[in-house]
Design an enzyme around this catalytic site. Structure first.
Site, PDB file in Angstrom:
ATOM      1  CG  LEU A  43      -1.906  -1.146   1.333  1.00 23.96           C
ATOM      2  CD1 LEU A  43      -2.611  -1.105   2.688  1.00 23.96           C
ATOM      3  CD2 LEU A  43      -2.933  -1.066   0.214  1.00 23.96           C
ATOM      4  CB  SER A  44       0.275   4.800  -0.761  1.00 25.82           C
ATOM      5  OG  SER A  44      -0.846   4.989   0.089  1.00 25.82           O
ATOM      6  CD  GLU A  45       1.385   6.953   2.617  1.00 27.13           C
ATOM      7  OE1 GLU A  45       2.068   7.799   2.024  1.00 27.13           O
ATOM      8  OE2 GLU A  45       0.184   6.726   2.356  1.00 27.13           O
ATOM      9  CB  THR A  46       2.066  -0.248   6.120  1.00 25.67           C
ATOM     10  OG1 THR A  46       1.614  -0.816   4.883  1.00 25.67           O
ATOM     11  CG2 THR A  46       1.760  -1.218   7.246  1.00 25.67           C
ATOM     12  CG  HIS A  75      -4.102   7.855   3.517  1.00 24.92           C
ATOM     13  ND1 HIS A  75      -2.890   7.809   2.852  1.00 24.92           N
ATOM     14  CD2 HIS A  75      -4.523   6.562   3.630  1.00 24.92           C
ATOM     15  CE1 HIS A  75      -2.595   6.544   2.577  1.00 24.92           C
ATOM     16  NE2 HIS A  75      -3.566   5.777   3.032  1.00 24.92           N
TER      17      HIS A  75
END
Length: 297
Positions: A43-46, A75
């Site tokens: 994902l774009s961020e974890t 987000h």
């Protein structure tokens, strides 16, 4: 077993926002393990929830992309706050506020109107010449022309966004990136994130409420490929800080994002002037969030 949640952010409808994976009880994981998990989720961020080191914080978070760690991101802050409240790990105070500890320091997150909003920790601006070869090349690589652009400012608010204000939201929707060219320019210039936004005209069918409505798109260069972020909180913060600084904006605005990717993210931003004489602003960025996956790891 420790728990995790996958949360869809800036939406109240599953699969229409920007997902973030939130892993609890991460204190005993090594940096290598944290990065490996973030690489795996892709994902774009974890994010990883840990015990706070600051007594004023309710929890601590570390934020990873598939390739590195970020000091702050929008987000993931909303998604992690939603997850820890839903899990019963944190309870907002009487003012509806919880405090997140991250690499940039303490971040206030407020429960409001059924959603969450975070206070942008800081922002810094550097103006770029719209007529420079660098900016002309970037705008061309985004599939547009300088005639459609109002101003370009590098905004640092955790990430560093080259923030491009277009004259019209329709111009933002129509952007078509030349990935090869954008990658080459980014490698030479050191710029790696592009936040594009524009306001819809008063008669546009895309206006969704009485507040000011903007279309936004965020592009990030990761090595040899370009990624469009579905819905971006720090990008919305950068866009709003530009309006506050250069157009003396104060009040509420709505940002739509992700429709080119089949999403429909809605970001609500509030900008207020401080009464300390230096013309500074406080910016809150918020929206709804929903848990899509709930499990163990």
């Amino acid at each position: 077993m420790p728990k995790f949640k996958q949360v869809d952010v800036f939406t109240s409808v599953n699969f229409k926002g920007n997902p973030v994976a939130v892993f609890f009880d991460a204190d005993n994981l090594t940096d290598k393990e944290l990065q490996s998990i973030a690489n795996w989720t892709n994902l774009s961020e974890t994010t990883f929830v840990l015990e706070p080191t600051n007594p004023k914080a309710d929890y601590r978070v570390r934020i990873f992309t598939p390739i590195d760690e970020l000091p702050f991101a929008g987000h993931p802050t909303i998604g992690t706050s939603h997850a820890v409240i839903q899990a019963g790990l944190v309870k907002p105070n009487d003012d509806g506020i919880i405090v997140q500890e991250s690499a940039v320091g303490l971040v206030s997150v407020k429960v409001k109107d059924g959603g969450l909003q975070f206070k942008l920790p800081f922002y810094k601006h550097e103006i770029y010449d719209l007529n420079s070869d660098l900016i002309k090349g970037i705008i061309k690589s985004l599939g547009s022309t300088t005639e459609k652009v109002k101003r370009v400012v590098l905004v640092e608010d955790g990430p560093r966004w080259l923030t491009i204000q277009f004259n019209d939201g329709e111009d933002v929707k129509e952007l078509k990136t030349d990935s090869t060219s954008l990658i080459q320019i980014s490698q030479k210039s050191g710029l790696d994130g592009f936040s594009c936004f524009g306001k819809f005209s008063a008669n546009s069918h895309d206006l969704i409420d009485q507040s000011l409505t903007y279309e936004a798109r965020n592009f990030v260069v990761f090595g040899s490929y370009v990624v469009e972020d579905p819905v971006c909180g720090s990008g919305a913060g950068a866009d709003s800080s530009l309006l506050a600084e250069f157009e003396d904006f104060e009040g509420d605005l709505t940002i739509r994002q992700g429709r080119n990717l089949g999403r429909n993210g809605i970001i609500k931003v509030s900008v207020t002037k401080q009464q300390n004489g230096d013309n500074s602003r406080t910016i809150y960025v918020g929206g709804n969030a929903v848990t899509v996956l709930d499990g163990n790891y």
